[in-house]
Design an enzyme around this catalytic site. Structure first.
Site, short mmCIF file in Angstrom:
data_model
loop_
_atom_site.label_atom_id
_atom_site.label_comp_id
_atom_site.label_asym_id
_atom_site.label_seq_id
_atom_site.Cartn_x
_atom_site.Cartn_y
_atom_site.Cartn_z
NE ARG A 72 -3.84 0.43 0.46
CZ ARG A 72 -4.78 0.25 -0.44
NH1 ARG A 72 -4.79 0.95 -1.55
NH2 ARG A 72 -5.70 -0.69 -0.25
NE ARG A 98 -2.76 -4.32 -6.83
CZ ARG A 98 -3.57 -3.51 -6.16
NH1 ARG A 98 -3.17 -2.30 -5.80
NH2 ARG A 98 -4.79 -3.90 -5.83
CG HIS A 161 -2.76 3.15 -8.07
ND1 HIS A 161 -2.76 3.89 -6.90
CD2 HIS A 161 -4.04 2.73 -8.23
CE1 HIS A 161 -3.99 3.91 -6.40
NE2 HIS A 161 -4.79 3.24 -7.17
CG ASP A 206 -11.96 6.54 -7.28
OD1 ASP A 206 -12.23 5.43 -6.75
OD2 ASP A 206 -11.16 6.69 -8.23
CD GLU A 265 -4.43 5.95 -9.51
OE1 GLU A 265 -4.84 5.05 -10.28
OE2 GLU A 265 -5.04 6.26 -8.46
O1 TA6 Z 1 -7.12 4.47 -8.43
C1 TA6 Z 1 -8.19 4.62 -7.55
C2 TA6 Z 1 -8.73 3.26 -7.17
O2 TA6 Z 1 -9.23 2.59 -8.30
C3 TA6 Z 1 -9.78 3.45 -6.09
O3 TA6 Z 1 -11.06 3.14 -6.54
C4 TA6 Z 1 -9.29 2.54 -4.96
O4 TA6 Z 1 -9.86 1.27 -5.07
C5 TA6 Z 1 -7.79 2.54 -5.22
O5 TA6 Z 1 -7.69 2.44 -6.62
C6 TA6 Z 1 -7.00 1.52 -4.47
O6 TA6 Z 1 -7.23 0.24 -4.96
P1 TA6 Z 1 -6.52 -0.99 -4.18
O7 TA6 Z 1 -6.96 -2.22 -4.91
O8 TA6 Z 1 -5.05 -0.77 -4.27
O9 TA6 Z 1 -7.01 -0.88 -2.76
#
Ligand code: TA6
Length: 292
Positions: A72, A98, A161, A206, A265
């Site tokens: 994370r 990932r 991301h 988002d 991103e």
């Molecule tokens: O990029 C934004 C997003 O798609 C959000 O909707 C949220 O889910 C974030 O990615 C994080 O996703 P993850 O699967 O890493 O918790």
């Protein structure tokens, strides 16, 4: 490849191989121009700090470091789909890239004294190459090809991301997308017109901005810096901050961490999916540069 093999094969000044959280192999970079870290798990850039600046990437204090989970923070590589899998909810969100253990295939010194890393992984259908340059700026290049012998074209989505550290999300603004319409993913999916002004944050945000090749500039008055996110080979930019409720729902995201981060991103998602034919290579690039 084990730690000692890596150290023997890639002996480069300023590059150290270490066993870090959860027994994962981490590459630590320390040069006169910047410091940084990358885990082989997910080819996951977890730290970048140019000389004279504060750290640029945000990492959760609560991140998991488990081989079946994503890290994370930093820069997760989302591939070959973005978000939930379109037809199979059992498959991992944001794809498998990932979660893979990538192979380091190259390590070198840049003209400015920084360090470049080249990593690879593959699946039945795709071969991925990821180049990371820890220079005065952070440069990342994700290249995608079909595996040898492929006879038909294939589609994919992708995103770098990137989680950026900010002083206080409620004080920052992001310029560069003022004239771009976007998909609002908070609540019921909704198409929104271009806002005509820089993005500011007062709630969960988002957004998927499509058909945009624009660079973004994050203005952070509290940390006294701007961060420019340049890109090439990308038609989508995703902006995310989970805010209060969503942060509390994520076990690997501290309840109060939402104030210190924003995701900008570089991507190709939704209608901006990519389709490549056998023999073709698609490249998506992003550069993250701090100005004080
Ligand atoms: O990029 C934004 C997003 O798609 C959000 O909707 C949220 O889910 C974030 O990615 C994080 O996703 P993850 O699967 O890493 O918790």
């Amino acid at each position: 490849m084990k730690l000692q093999e890596l150290a023997n094969r890639f002996s480069v000044p300023g590059v150290r191989f270490e066993t870090a959280h959860g027994g994962m192999i981490r590459i630590a970079i320390e040069t006169a121009v910047s410091t940084g870290e990358l885990y082989l798990h997910g080819a996951h850039v977890s730290r970048f700090q140019p000389a004279g600046c504060e750290s640029v990437l945000w990492m959760s204090e609560f991140s998991c470091f488990e081989f079946d989970k994503p890290i994370r923070g930093g820069v997760p590589i989302c591939f070959p789909w973005f978000g939930p899998h379109p037809s199979d909810a059992k498959l991992p969100g944001h794809g498998w890239a990932r979660l893979k253990e990538w192979d380091l295939v190259g390590c070198g010194i840049l003209d400015d004294g920084g360090v470049s890393l080249d990593l690879r992984t593959k699946s039945t259908d795709f071969e991925l190459s990821f180049r990371v340059e820890f220079s005065k700026s952070l440069r990342m290049v994700l290249s995608v090809a079909l595996t040898a012998g492929a006879i038909a074209s294939r589609r994919f989505e992708e995103a770098l991301h990137t989680y950026l550290r900010v002083g206080d999300i409620r004080q920052v603004s992001i310029s560069g997308l003022e004239s771009v319409a976007y998909l609002d993913k908070v609540g019921v999916l909704a198409k929104r017109d271009a806002s005509g002004e820089p993005i500011q944050f007062s709630q969960e945000t988002d957004r998927v901005y499509n058909e945009t090749i624009d660079n973004c500039v994050l203005n952070d008055p509290q940390l006294g810096r701007t961060i420019t996110i340049r890109k090439a080979g990308s038609l989508s930019t995703v902006i995310w901050n989970p805010w209060i409720e969503k942060s509390a729902r994520m076990p690997d995201f501290g309840d109060n961490e939402w104030t210190g981060m924003v995701c900008i991103e570089t991507a190709n998602v939704g209608n901006n999916f990519v389709e490549i034919s056998p023999g073709q290579v698609h490249t998506m690039k992003t550069e993250i540069e701090v100005t004080l």
